[in-house]
Design an enzyme around this catalytic site. Structure first.
Site, PDB file in Angstrom:
ATOM      1  N   GLU A  18      71.568 -19.925  47.812  1.00 54.91           N
ATOM      2  CA  GLU A  18      71.494 -20.168  46.367  1.00 54.91           C
ATOM      3  C   GLU A  18      72.923 -20.168  45.824  1.00 54.91           C
ATOM      4  O   GLU A  18      73.276 -20.928  44.940  1.00 54.91           O
ATOM      5  CB  GLU A  18      70.688 -19.042  45.712  1.00 54.91           C
ATOM      6  CG  GLU A  18      70.741 -19.061  44.201  1.00 54.91           C
ATOM      7  CD  GLU A  18      69.998 -17.906  43.558  1.00 54.91           C
ATOM      8  OE1 GLU A  18      68.894 -17.546  44.007  1.00 54.91           O
ATOM      9  OE2 GLU A  18      70.546 -17.345  42.585  1.00 54.91           O
ATOM     10  N   ARG A  71      66.367 -22.810  40.154  1.00 52.25           N
ATOM     11  CA  ARG A  71      67.823 -22.706  40.389  1.00 52.25           C
ATOM     12  C   ARG A  71      68.522 -24.060  40.454  1.00 52.25           C
ATOM     13  O   ARG A  71      69.487 -24.235  41.198  1.00 52.25           O
ATOM     14  CB  ARG A  71      68.123 -21.898  41.667  1.00 52.25           C
ATOM     15  CG  ARG A  71      67.542 -20.520  41.684  1.00 52.25           C
ATOM     16  CD  ARG A  71      68.124 -19.598  40.606  1.00 52.25           C
ATOM     17  NE  ARG A  71      67.340 -18.372  40.541  1.00 52.25           N
ATOM     18  CZ  ARG A  71      66.335 -18.189  39.665  1.00 52.25           C
ATOM     19  NH1 ARG A  71      66.050 -19.100  38.752  1.00 52.25           N
ATOM     20  NH2 ARG A  71      65.650 -17.078  39.678  1.00 52.25           N
ATOM     21  N   SER A 130      71.410 -12.482  44.850  1.00 54.51           N
ATOM     22  CA  SER A 130      70.607 -12.977  45.977  1.00 54.51           C
ATOM     23  C   SER A 130      71.337 -14.170  46.586  1.00 54.51           C
ATOM     24  O   SER A 130      71.576 -15.158  45.907  1.00 54.51           O
ATOM     25  CB  SER A 130      69.236 -13.453  45.504  1.00 54.51           C
ATOM     26  OG  SER A 130      68.544 -12.368  44.970  1.00 54.51           O
TER      27      SER A 130
HETATM   28  P1  FAD Z   1      79.544 -19.054  38.304  1.00 53.39           P
HETATM   29  O1  FAD Z   1      79.270 -18.155  39.454  1.00 53.39           O
HETATM   30  O2  FAD Z   1      80.875 -18.961  37.655  1.00 53.39           O
HETATM   31  O3  FAD Z   1      79.284 -20.554  38.752  1.00 53.39           O
HETATM   32  C1  FAD Z   1      78.070 -20.920  39.394  1.00 53.39           C
HETATM   33  C2  FAD Z   1      77.996 -22.442  39.386  1.00 53.39           C
HETATM   34  O4  FAD Z   1      77.856 -22.873  38.040  1.00 53.39           O
HETATM   35  C3  FAD Z   1      79.284 -23.092  39.904  1.00 53.39           C
HETATM   36  O5  FAD Z   1      78.941 -24.219  40.673  1.00 53.39           O
HETATM   37  C4  FAD Z   1      80.037 -23.491  38.650  1.00 53.39           C
HETATM   38  O6  FAD Z   1      80.848 -24.629  38.843  1.00 53.39           O
HETATM   39  C5  FAD Z   1      78.890 -23.802  37.693  1.00 53.39           C
HETATM   40  N1  FAD Z   1      79.231 -23.571  36.295  1.00 53.39           N
HETATM   41  C6  FAD Z   1      79.524 -22.389  35.692  1.00 53.39           C
HETATM   42  N2  FAD Z   1      79.726 -22.584  34.387  1.00 53.39           N
HETATM   43  C7  FAD Z   1      79.567 -23.913  34.162  1.00 53.39           C
HETATM   44  C8  FAD Z   1      79.645 -24.739  33.005  1.00 53.39           C
HETATM   45  N3  FAD Z   1      79.940 -24.246  31.793  1.00 53.39           N
HETATM   46  N4  FAD Z   1      79.409 -26.055  33.155  1.00 53.39           N
HETATM   47  C9  FAD Z   1      79.137 -26.590  34.363  1.00 53.39           C
HETATM   48  N5  FAD Z   1      79.042 -25.861  35.483  1.00 53.39           N
HETATM   49  C10 FAD Z   1      79.249 -24.539  35.376  1.00 53.39           C
HETATM   50  N6  FAD Z   1      70.728 -15.119  39.054  1.00 53.39           N
HETATM   51  C11 FAD Z   1      69.479 -15.293  38.595  1.00 53.39           C
HETATM   52  O7  FAD Z   1      69.064 -16.425  38.344  1.00 53.39           O
HETATM   53  N7  FAD Z   1      68.651 -14.225  38.397  1.00 53.39           N
HETATM   54  C12 FAD Z   1      69.040 -12.938  38.644  1.00 53.39           C
HETATM   55  O8  FAD Z   1      68.276 -12.018  38.433  1.00 53.39           O
HETATM   56  C13 FAD Z   1      70.374 -12.733  39.125  1.00 53.39           C
HETATM   57  N8  FAD Z   1      70.825 -11.489  39.402  1.00 53.39           N
HETATM   58  C14 FAD Z   1      72.100 -11.317  39.841  1.00 53.39           C
HETATM   59  C15 FAD Z   1      72.562 -10.021  40.116  1.00 53.39           C
HETATM   60  C16 FAD Z   1      73.839  -9.815  40.560  1.00 53.39           C
HETATM   61  C17 FAD Z   1      74.327  -8.407  40.847  1.00 53.39           C
HETATM   62  C18 FAD Z   1      74.719 -10.913  40.747  1.00 53.39           C
HETATM   63  C19 FAD Z   1      76.147 -10.703  41.204  1.00 53.39           C
HETATM   64  C20 FAD Z   1      74.271 -12.202  40.502  1.00 53.39           C
HETATM   65  C21 FAD Z   1      72.960 -12.415  40.048  1.00 53.39           C
HETATM   66  N9  FAD Z   1      72.470 -13.708  39.785  1.00 53.39           N
HETATM   67  C22 FAD Z   1      71.206 -13.875  39.316  1.00 53.39           C
HETATM   68  C23 FAD Z   1      73.309 -14.889  40.024  1.00 53.39           C
HETATM   69  C24 FAD Z   1      74.156 -15.337  38.821  1.00 53.39           C
HETATM   70  O9  FAD Z   1      74.394 -14.278  37.905  1.00 53.39           O
HETATM   71  C25 FAD Z   1      73.515 -16.506  38.095  1.00 53.39           C
HETATM   72  O10 FAD Z   1      73.290 -17.603  38.949  1.00 53.39           O
HETATM   73  C26 FAD Z   1      74.356 -16.988  36.914  1.00 53.39           C
HETATM   74  O11 FAD Z   1      73.621 -17.925  36.186  1.00 53.39           O
HETATM   75  C27 FAD Z   1      75.681 -17.621  37.346  1.00 53.39           C
HETATM   76  O12 FAD Z   1      76.487 -17.770  36.200  1.00 53.39           O
HETATM   77  P2  FAD Z   1      78.075 -17.668  36.279  1.00 53.39           P
HETATM   78  O13 FAD Z   1      78.605 -17.910  34.912  1.00 53.39           O
HETATM   79  O14 FAD Z   1      78.498 -16.413  36.932  1.00 53.39           O
HETATM   80  O15 FAD Z   1      78.394 -18.906  37.208  1.00 53.39           O
END
Ligand code: FAD
Length: 304
Positions: free
Chosen positions: A296, A176, A226
């Site tokens: 996380e 992560r 999580s």
């Molecule tokens: P955001 O929530 O929008 O941002 C997260 C971080 O990334 C922030 O700090 C943001 O500034 C940064 N960020 C986003 N885009 C960029 C970019 N282009 N450049 C630089 N920084 C950026 N995660 C897992 O790893 N495994 C799983 O199985 C998993 N299951 C999930 C299930 C559910 C129901 C939910 C709600 C979440 C889950 N997650 C899981 C967490 C999440 O989906 C991941 O961490 C995902 O990678 C976050 O991506 P996001 O685009 O939503 O990021």
């Protein structure tokens, strides 16, 4: 700089319809919480992002990046300065066994595109609700797979506004975490190297993982997945369960009865409720097991 002055400056760089003032961010987060952004923009070209970063640097305006909002809690006071949503960048190209995906593409969609092109390697991501940029930033992973296994390189903008490409090793992907976090890079696109596979096997693996997720996770409620990192040698959910916290409610949020690692928004919960609950869970788990839990999920923005 006043918000209206920032607006005027930015509207010379990107189309006015892609800029919003005082935009409620709860519209864009999976927890359905969060205050407003002074300025919220959705660029559609890499060059627009570069120009906005250069403009922000020149005027010392803070910049925050937002992907799909699935791993973030934005405090109820919102975010000052400029919030850049990457969701306007959605292009995905397939070249033989390589997929080049822009940062705003959903990784779920990219895993389906891989399947449709008989490419294996991204099945693990078929239920992760993040964008490509967020998945690289977090080195997202599930069920034994992670971004690190399949990413060849990522193209990013550094803090000076320059575009650079980083290899898999240079991305320093670990549990992560990635170099993107430490260097405050913004991900523009990622290149994934996959292998030819049998479409039926790929689909059946995706079906198995989807079923597992639906069985175990409270997907019917808003959440951020999580909440805590896995402590070495333990599972956060199990420690929370053993501390007797399942079903515990603060304001409108609750430790999920289905999966203790999730905090669900059951009744118009706020980011404050989330923060109070995170602290409550940390304290109780520490008292019960002696183990410290670390979030996380990213908690950003200002308190009310
Ligand atoms: P955001 O929530 O929008 O941002 C997260 C971080 O990334 C922030 O700090 C943001 O500034 C940064 N960020 C986003 N885009 C960029 C970019 N282009 N450049 C630089 N920084 C950026 N995660 C897992 O790893 N495994 C799983 O199985 C998993 N299951 C999930 C299930 C559910 C129901 C939910 C709600 C979440 C889950 N997650 C899981 C967490 C999440 O989906 C991941 O961490 C995902 O990678 C976050 O991506 P996001 O685009 O939503 O990021």
């Amino acid at each position: 700089m006043q918000v209206t002055e920032i607006y005027d400056g930015i509207s010379e760089l990107i189309e006015a319809s892609h800029i919003k003032i005082n935009e409620p961010l709860k519209k864009y987060t999976y927890t359905k919480t969060g205050g407003n952004a002074d300025i919220y923009i959705t660029p559609v070209k890499y060059s627009e992002i570069q120009k906005v970063i250069q403009f922000a640097n020149e005027h010392q305006i803070p910049v925050t990046y937002l992907g799909n909002g699935s791993n973030i809690i934005i405090r109820d006071g919102g975010i000052r300065g400029i919030v850049i949503s990457l969701l306007g960048l959605t292009e995905v190209q397939v070249e033989v066994d390589t997929i080049i995906a822009s940062s705003g593409a959903a990784i779920i969609e990219v895993s389906r595109i891989a399947r449709d092109h008989h490419l294996t390697g991204l099945e693990f991501a078929c239920g992760i609700p993040g964008s490509i940029g967020g998945a690289v930033y977090m080195n997202a992973g599930a069920y034994g797979g992670e971004v690190k296994d399949v990413i060849e390189s990522a193209t990013v903008v550094n803090q000076a506004g320059e575009i650079i490409t980083l290899t898999n090793e240079e991305l320093q992907l670990d549990y992560r975490t990635s170099i993107i976090q430490a260097e405050h890079y913004v991900v523009l696109e990622a290149t994934f190297k996959l292998e030819r596979g049998d479409i039926n096997l790929i689909q059946s693996q995706m079906d198995i993982l989807t079923e597992r997720r639906e069985d175990k996770q409270p997907l019917e409620y808003p959440s951020c997945g999580s909440v805590f990192r896995r402590p070495p040698g333990h599972f956060a959910g199990q420690l929370i369960q053993e501390a007797g916290l399942q079903g515990h409610r603060i304001g409108g949020v609750e430790v999920s009865k289905k999966h203790a690692g999730f905090i669900v928004n059951v009744n118009n919960g706020t980011a404050t409720d989330y923060e109070l609950m995170i602290a409550h869970v940390q304290k109780n788990v520490l008292e019960n097991s002696g183990i410290e839990l670390h979030p996380e999920v990213r908690v950003i923005g200002e308190k009310l």
